[in-house]
Design a protein around this motif. Sequence first.
Motif, PDB file in Angstrom:
ATOM      1  N   UNK A 129       0.854  -1.191   0.000  1.00  0.00           N
ATOM      2  CA  UNK A 129       0.000   0.000   0.000  1.00  0.00           C
ATOM      3  C   UNK A 129       0.891   1.242   0.000  1.00  0.00           C
ATOM      4  N   UNK A 130       0.618   2.158  -0.923  1.00  0.00           N
ATOM      5  CA  UNK A 130       1.249   3.477  -0.908  1.00  0.00           C
ATOM      6  C   UNK A 130       0.263   4.466  -0.299  1.00  0.00           C
ATOM      7  N   UNK A 131       0.727   5.311   0.606  1.00  0.00           N
ATOM      8  CA  UNK A 131      -0.094   6.389   1.161  1.00  0.00           C
ATOM      9  C   UNK A 131       0.525   7.701   0.695  1.00  0.00           C
ATOM     10  N   UNK A 132      -0.228   8.467  -0.095  1.00  0.00           N
ATOM     11  CA  UNK A 132       0.314   9.628  -0.800  1.00  0.00           C
ATOM     12  C   UNK A 132      -0.345  10.896  -0.280  1.00  0.00           C
ATOM     13  N   UNK A 133       0.485  11.848   0.143  1.00  0.00           N
ATOM     14  CA  UNK A 133       0.017  13.146   0.620  1.00  0.00           C
ATOM     15  C   UNK A 133      -0.151  14.062  -0.592  1.00  0.00           C
ATOM     16  N   UNK A 134      -1.364  14.085  -1.122  1.00  0.00           N
ATOM     17  CA  UNK A 134      -1.618  14.848  -2.353  1.00  0.00           C
ATOM     18  C   UNK A 134      -1.421  16.344  -2.135  1.00  0.00           C
ATOM     19  N   UNK A 135      -1.862  16.866  -0.989  1.00  0.00           N
ATOM     20  CA  UNK A 135      -1.745  18.304  -0.745  1.00  0.00           C
ATOM     21  C   UNK A 135      -0.289  18.743  -0.757  1.00  0.00           C
ATOM     22  N   UNK A 136       0.580  17.947  -0.142  1.00  0.00           N
ATOM     23  CA  UNK A 136       2.002  18.291  -0.109  1.00  0.00           C
ATOM     24  C   UNK A 136       2.607  18.250  -1.509  1.00  0.00           C
ATOM     25  N   UNK A 137       2.255  17.220  -2.285  1.00  0.00           N
ATOM     26  CA  UNK A 137       2.800  17.104  -3.638  1.00  0.00           C
ATOM     27  C   UNK A 137       2.299  18.217  -4.544  1.00  0.00           C
ATOM     28  N   UNK A 138       1.019  18.578  -4.399  1.00  0.00           N
ATOM     29  CA  UNK A 138       0.470  19.657  -5.227  1.00  0.00           C
ATOM     30  C   UNK A 138       1.178  20.975  -4.932  1.00  0.00           C
ATOM     31  N   UNK A 139       1.542  21.187  -3.661  1.00  0.00           N
ATOM     32  CA  UNK A 139       2.163  22.457  -3.284  1.00  0.00           C
ATOM     33  C   UNK A 139       3.609  22.552  -3.737  1.00  0.00           C
ATOM     34  N   UNK A 140       4.326  21.412  -3.785  1.00  0.00           N
ATOM     35  CA  UNK A 140       5.750  21.466  -4.119  1.00  0.00           C
ATOM     36  C   UNK A 140       6.039  21.197  -5.589  1.00  0.00           C
ATOM     37  N   UNK A 141       5.137  20.506  -6.297  1.00  0.00           N
ATOM     38  CA  UNK A 141       5.403  20.186  -7.698  1.00  0.00           C
ATOM     39  C   UNK A 141       4.706  21.108  -8.677  1.00  0.00           C
ATOM     40  N   UNK A 142       3.658  21.802  -8.253  1.00  0.00           N
ATOM     41  CA  UNK A 142       2.933  22.673  -9.161  1.00  0.00           C
ATOM     42  C   UNK A 142       1.986  21.953 -10.092  1.00  0.00           C
ATOM     43  N   UNK A 143       1.892  20.636  -9.981  1.00  0.00           N
ATOM     44  CA  UNK A 143       0.951  19.899 -10.820  1.00  0.00           C
ATOM     45  C   UNK A 143      -0.464  20.152 -10.324  1.00  0.00           C
ATOM     46  N   UNK A 144      -1.409  20.303 -11.253  1.00  0.00           N
ATOM     47  CA  UNK A 144      -2.742  20.760 -10.869  1.00  0.00           C
ATOM     48  C   UNK A 144      -3.810  19.687 -11.018  1.00  0.00           C
ATOM     49  N   UNK A 145      -3.475  18.544 -11.618  1.00  0.00           N
ATOM     50  CA  UNK A 145      -4.457  17.477 -11.808  1.00  0.00           C
ATOM     51  C   UNK A 145      -3.959  16.204 -11.126  1.00  0.00           C
ATOM     52  N   UNK A 146      -4.894  15.418 -10.616  1.00  0.00           N
ATOM     53  CA  UNK A 146      -4.532  14.245  -9.826  1.00  0.00           C
ATOM     54  C   UNK A 146      -3.751  13.235 -10.660  1.00  0.00           C
ATOM     55  N   UNK A 147      -4.167  12.987 -11.890  1.00  0.00           N
ATOM     56  CA  UNK A 147      -3.447  12.015 -12.717  1.00  0.00           C
ATOM     57  C   UNK A 147      -1.973  12.359 -12.855  1.00  0.00           C
ATOM     58  N   UNK A 148      -1.674  13.626 -13.069  1.00  0.00           N
ATOM     59  CA  UNK A 148      -0.289  14.025 -13.251  1.00  0.00           C
ATOM     60  C   UNK A 148       0.496  13.965 -11.942  1.00  0.00           C
ATOM     61  N   UNK A 149      -0.161  14.274 -10.832  1.00  0.00           N
ATOM     62  CA  UNK A 149       0.494  14.131  -9.532  1.00  0.00           C
ATOM     63  C   UNK A 149       0.831  12.663  -9.276  1.00  0.00           C
ATOM     64  N   UNK A 150      -0.130  11.781  -9.539  1.00  0.00           N
ATOM     65  CA  UNK A 150       0.051  10.357  -9.278  1.00  0.00           C
ATOM     66  C   UNK A 150       1.092   9.729 -10.207  1.00  0.00           C
TER      67      UNK A 150
END
Length: 905
Positions: A129-150
């Motif tokens: 199981x991977x547990x992914x902090x989407x809010x943290x990744x969105x803030x540091x990577x600038x990616x705006x859509x979930x597919x691209x973050x993932x």
Amino acid sequence: MRFRCFSLLVFLLITTVSWANHLSATPTNIIITGSVTGTDGEPLVGANVVVPGTYVGTITDFEGRYVINVPDDATILTFSYAGYETTAIKIEGRTTIDVVLAEGVSLREVQVVGSRSYKRSSTDSPVAIDVIDIADLASTTGRVEINQIMQYAAPSFNATKQSGSDGADHIDPASLRGLGPDQTLVLINGKRRHQSSLVNVFGTRGRGNSGTDLNALPASAIKRIEVLRDGASAQYGSDAIAGVINIVLKDQTEGVTGSVTYGAYSTAIGEGYEEDYGDALFNIEGEQRIDGESKSFDGNTTRVDLNYGAALGDNGGYANITTEFLTKDRTLRPGFSWRQGYGSAAIDGFNFLINSAMPLGENTELYAYGGRNFRNTDAYAFSRGSFADGDNRAVPSLYPDGFTPRITSDITDVSASAGLRHTMENGWNIDFNNSYGKNNFHYFIKGTNNASLGAASPTEFDAGGHSLSQNVTGLDFSKFYDDYGAGLNVAFGMEYRTENFEIFAGEVGSYAIYDDRGNPIVNPATQTPAIDENGDVLPGGSQGFPGYSPANAVDKNRTNYGLYLDIEHNFTDAFLLGGAVRYEKYSDFGETFNYKLASRLKLIDGLSLRASISSGFRAPSLAQIHYNLEFNNIVAGTSLRTLLAANTSTVARSFGIEPLKEETAFNVGAGLAYSKGGFTATIDAYQISVDDRIILTDIFDASGIGITGVEAAQFFANGVDTKTTGLDIVLNYRKYFNNGSNFSVGIAGNINDTEIESINSGDLNEFTFFGPFSQAYLEAAAPDYKFGANASYGIAGFEVNVAVTQFSEVTLQDFQWVDSPATNQAEADALFAVATDVYEAAATVDASVSYAITNGIKLTIGGLNILNTYPTPQFDGWTDQGGFNDSVQMGSDGAYFFGRIAFKF
């Protein structure tokens, strides 16, 4: 040109570092250290330590220790951990605070995906199981859509923007472990999410599949994403062959958070294109663009999001509300004259979502979540030449030089879920829930014509569309027994699901072929089709995408019910054994029975061995059973009227295509999980065999079937058996220092290989049924390997992040297979020699810098793919999507630079 992009980023990084050093020269913070443990004295790994209402926070390390640099005016720290009561502690001038959290799962606590036990965490699960902090990744990577973050966060998740793929330009197909988009189940707060109504048909990975549109959810509404990398049909039902993605929504009540993100893509693509091809190429280095503009950057993207959390009452109730606005311009990248609009689609979208709960006494809670997403998207189709050049698809008086039609769409997703949780006096937990969701996809074709109408043709058409709705009612029971070994969890339940799929017709001009008097042809025996001055019949329907006609209209339903039993037994603290069985019955194809066994053994302190074995299935979707369309396919420069026939049709039966049945799967997985100090490592091997995978066949000659104008046909069929083997590797190290700084580094990778073991073509020609062109798309759904390495360093509100992602070589077969299809091995061998496109292994580099200007305001600047890497150019003009490369690996948009300002109060 790569130097231009890199230099810009270096300048921004140096400027930000200098500014950060200046702002932090006179610190006003204090450092607090301590530990977080449970009542049994065991350290709680990954517990959250936060100053409420600010960006100041950290997590505990693998010994339960933490170091946090807090403002000197802070008065409270909050400590939280899944399965434990959240605790607020007054600072009162202390620099050491040790906390003991009491175990006490609240009714609202969401179980970790892959287990129905409230006592299980992702770290002691018997499966990966991977547990992914989407809010943290969105803030540091600038990616705006979930597919691209993932795509860059989960090693076995793959999604890239498509181009020239009709509906797939508007909803990105995404997958786990190289399987189909519809072989991954998506949950929201543990409840099944509806799929998209779109079936991927043209020039894209996942052809013949429907998936769930993750981009319909606002990233700013998500607390975390759990990715179960293991088959789970026995636990959750259909679709969970590759795994399960569980999206857990925010439940915070700490006020307002929000952000504004702006970014753009560099149009620099390298030297040499103009010299080699001159006017034959479009969209070179921001010049020769189809829109007539000159740009150094395009794909300008703005996202504005706002999240508000408020307490409801004094007993733990809450409402968390998210709104999100997204606008993105199209990108344009090198293409030939027949593909002048190669690039990713433009998007304008708005999201609203609410997550809430209200206690009804001490042991009962009412909960609800739901929202609406609307997107208007705009993508170029393939270009049409002028009549003077021999292309009669363009009306000369409307488009004397030819034209490039645009496929636009209105996509609407709505969902609502409500339920009641109750804990009985005897310890049994009950969860009664009803969830509804619907996706509506409506096509509007612009900058086009219906050639058979001549000069009277409109240039815009309502082409109709499709929708899929789903309603799920579930009743779940679970209880944890402390006195059986080290604990026994028993869960059982039932589920009833209804689905509806519709195709609705467009306006007449979008699909009709007109006669020489300007009337739609309804009786070919008495009507003469319109012809051009050369005597050739003029094609009908809207160019770019033909509309759905009343003959295509569908309104079909089905129901199914399921029963499951799920048991997990900790025989000792070291040994866990779990098992699940599930029975389902569908109204349209029959019944299934599936099982799963999973186990975990702690070999020594910090090292565990885990393994699982399971059967699985995926029911054919209503779209795959009933989807149908007539369209013009361009083969060898000629328009070929093609029928995509419904699986239930007499045409399908006349070709020997059988009724669709369920896909069946067998999963085996085994792995190791290790943690010591600040280091964790997981290595998981897997093998997934899938029989009767549903595919979209290649094109058959249908000139003799008696349907007016139809010359070719293709079908959905249980066409192939596949075997996928692979290895997931995740390594992480985090170190906290006494000055409040922290450093982390990680490596995550996936090695994956999918092989077609048999093609189930029956008496049909195997090369025509599912030839090497389509086989390559299926086998290359994921790269042979994808590895990402990342590092970050943070101190006093300042954070630097760098990530490198390495993609393997990807091999596809190009469009020559469609223009001159092989019918035997000798012809295939000849095509392999000239029609194989190899995209060499390549890497991307991302970097960002963040600084908390105040406790409630954070600024981030950075870049993605800052070296401006593209898939290997293919200069022969035969790529399936019509550009200089297909949308593989990192995609075809190039370097992206962004800035983001976030706030919290």
